[in-house]
Design an enzyme around this catalytic site. Sequence first.
Site, mmCIF file in Angstrom:
data_model
loop_
_atom_site.group_PDB
_atom_site.id
_atom_site.type_symbol
_atom_site.label_atom_id
_atom_site.label_comp_id
_atom_site.label_asym_id
_atom_site.label_seq_id
_atom_site.Cartn_x
_atom_site.Cartn_y
_atom_site.Cartn_z
ATOM 1 N N HIS A 120 0.840 -1.131 -0.041
ATOM 2 C CA HIS A 120 0.006 0.100 -0.090
ATOM 3 C C HIS A 120 1.093 1.236 0.088
ATOM 4 O O HIS A 120 2.192 1.195 0.566
ATOM 5 C CB HIS A 120 -0.881 -0.038 1.221
ATOM 6 N N ASP A 196 3.166 -4.506 8.099
ATOM 7 C CA ASP A 196 1.988 -3.702 7.705
ATOM 8 C C ASP A 196 1.044 -4.474 7.864
ATOM 9 O O ASP A 196 0.454 -5.394 6.861
ATOM 10 C CB ASP A 196 1.880 -2.952 6.440
ATOM 11 N N GLN A 199 -4.640 -5.149 7.169
ATOM 12 C CA GLN A 199 -5.547 -5.988 6.499
ATOM 13 C C GLN A 199 -5.512 -7.114 7.235
ATOM 14 O O GLN A 199 -6.238 -8.389 6.782
ATOM 15 C CB GLN A 199 -5.567 -6.305 5.234
ATOM 16 N N LYS A 222 -10.402 -0.054 10.806
ATOM 17 C CA LYS A 222 -10.614 -1.172 9.833
ATOM 18 C C LYS A 222 -11.222 -2.324 10.711
ATOM 19 O O LYS A 222 -11.295 -3.638 10.071
ATOM 20 C CB LYS A 222 -9.497 -1.542 9.114
ATOM 21 N N CYS A 362 -5.141 2.835 -3.374
ATOM 22 C CA CYS A 362 -3.743 3.136 -2.886
ATOM 23 C C CYS A 362 -2.753 2.346 -2.904
ATOM 24 O O CYS A 362 -1.889 2.046 -2.091
ATOM 25 C CB CYS A 362 -3.855 3.612 -1.336
HETATM 26 N N1 PMP Z 1 -1.853 -0.882 4.420
HETATM 27 C C1 PMP Z 1 -2.929 -1.630 3.912
HETATM 28 C C2 PMP Z 1 -2.502 -2.882 3.409
HETATM 29 C C3 PMP Z 1 -3.996 -0.885 3.811
HETATM 30 O O1 PMP Z 1 -5.121 -1.695 3.210
HETATM 31 C C4 PMP Z 1 -4.581 0.365 4.278
HETATM 32 C C5 PMP Z 1 -5.573 0.985 4.367
HETATM 33 N N2 PMP Z 1 -6.290 0.718 3.048
HETATM 34 C C6 PMP Z 1 -3.173 1.240 4.912
HETATM 35 C C7 PMP Z 1 -2.009 0.565 4.916
HETATM 36 C C8 PMP Z 1 -3.464 2.496 5.576
HETATM 37 O O2 PMP Z 1 -4.425 2.390 6.505
HETATM 38 P P1 PMP Z 1 -4.804 3.872 6.956
HETATM 39 O O3 PMP Z 1 -5.321 4.785 5.822
HETATM 40 O O4 PMP Z 1 -5.763 3.528 8.171
HETATM 41 O O5 PMP Z 1 -3.645 4.588 7.689
#
Ligand code: PMP
Length: 406
Positions: A120, A196, A199, A222, A362
């Site tokens: 991401h 990270d 998910q 999430k 993203c």
């Molecule tokens: N890493 C992953 C794999 C994600 O799916 C996301 C959210 N789409 C993020 C990081 C970023 O999360 P946040 O916007 O809550 O900081």
Amino acid sequence: MSLNPKLIRKDFPIFQKNDNLIYFDSAATSQKPIQVIEAVADFYRKFNANVHRGVYRLSVEATEAYEGSRRKVAQFINAANSREVVFVRNTTEALNLVAHSIGINQMKKGGKIVLTMMEHHSNIVPWQLVSKIMNHRIEYIPFDGEGYLDLSVADKILRDADVFSFVHASNVLGTVNDVKLLCRMAHDHGALAVVDAAQSVPHMPVDVRDIGCDFLAFSGHKMLGPTGIGVLYGRYELLDGMEPFMGGGEMIKEVHLDRSVWNDVPWKFEAGTPNIAGAVGLGAAVDYLRGLGMENVRTHEHMLTAKALELLAELKHVKIYGPENPKHRCGLVAFNLGDIHPHDLATYLDNHGICVRAGHHCAMPIHTRLGLSASTRASFFVYNTVEELEIFQEVLKKAVKFFKLA
Ligand code: PMP
């Protein structure tokens, strides 16, 4: 024990308002159960005061609620010590904190950071920012045609790495990486292992000590919790040796005109008044998920993902991304339907009461690698049902006709 999503839905006011709402966008943000909404409201009704500062009873209660949530989160991910849990705003802030503190204050100029091509943006851009300042190199481990990391080249890429930062479960491919193995590989090369877990923590059992990671980042919103609260887990010795990311109140023991002395871990990373109500809400979300049982959550989502893959594969024009084996996936499926633009498809689905995500999610490098500009993503959680998937398939069949796919 299998989950009963119909019963679970009763805890979510958003589905009371609209029982037919098909919410397939939990990977972006989850819905909130009444228990979380009430915990936040109750905090403001009964305990609202700033933390760590007051000597009066209300402030002590607010501090206890805030620190109590830290203990719940620590237990949830099996941290050795609740002081290894740093409250931040979200996964993005957690990764920025690590990138900044390790990448600028600990790594020598011209160091090496290894990421994967399935990250991401929040696990790419922070490292790019520090690399610009410190002249670090960033190298990427690629993924293959089915969405698995190509570990055959990993050892070569990891040589001389200072940091290896990687996603646990991809928010586009759905791939669940073998993070235990990746952490071991990082350590074999003398690199720090950063995970990270945006998910994964909401959807499956995650045990930081079993994984063996140095840092792990996730977001409250999430995992049924409020927005604006997230977690950086870090091994105590590492956090203790790190410089803070932001300065201000709360994060210091002493301030003099020419120098300051930092507070202890984790408070030295929590500058300013924290999101106290958010942390309390996250504690309630952890209670809720623990009540369901994370193994049961994983099993339910595995069942939904397998069914989604099966129903989508029945459609002639569909192209699904990521591993074929649902066991290797988290609860989401990204796909394209013929040449319908994902934004058009998502609008069509919305007109039929189905919320999905469309775009690059993203994760532009993943789409570039797949030769795409965008995809449509359906993602699932504890309140989703097989019946919803069947309706989803019917609406997609209608879309094929509506958009006149040959
Ligand atoms: N890493 C992953 C794999 C994600 O799916 C996301 C959210 N789409 C993020 C990081 C970023 O999360 P946040 O916007 O809550 O900081």
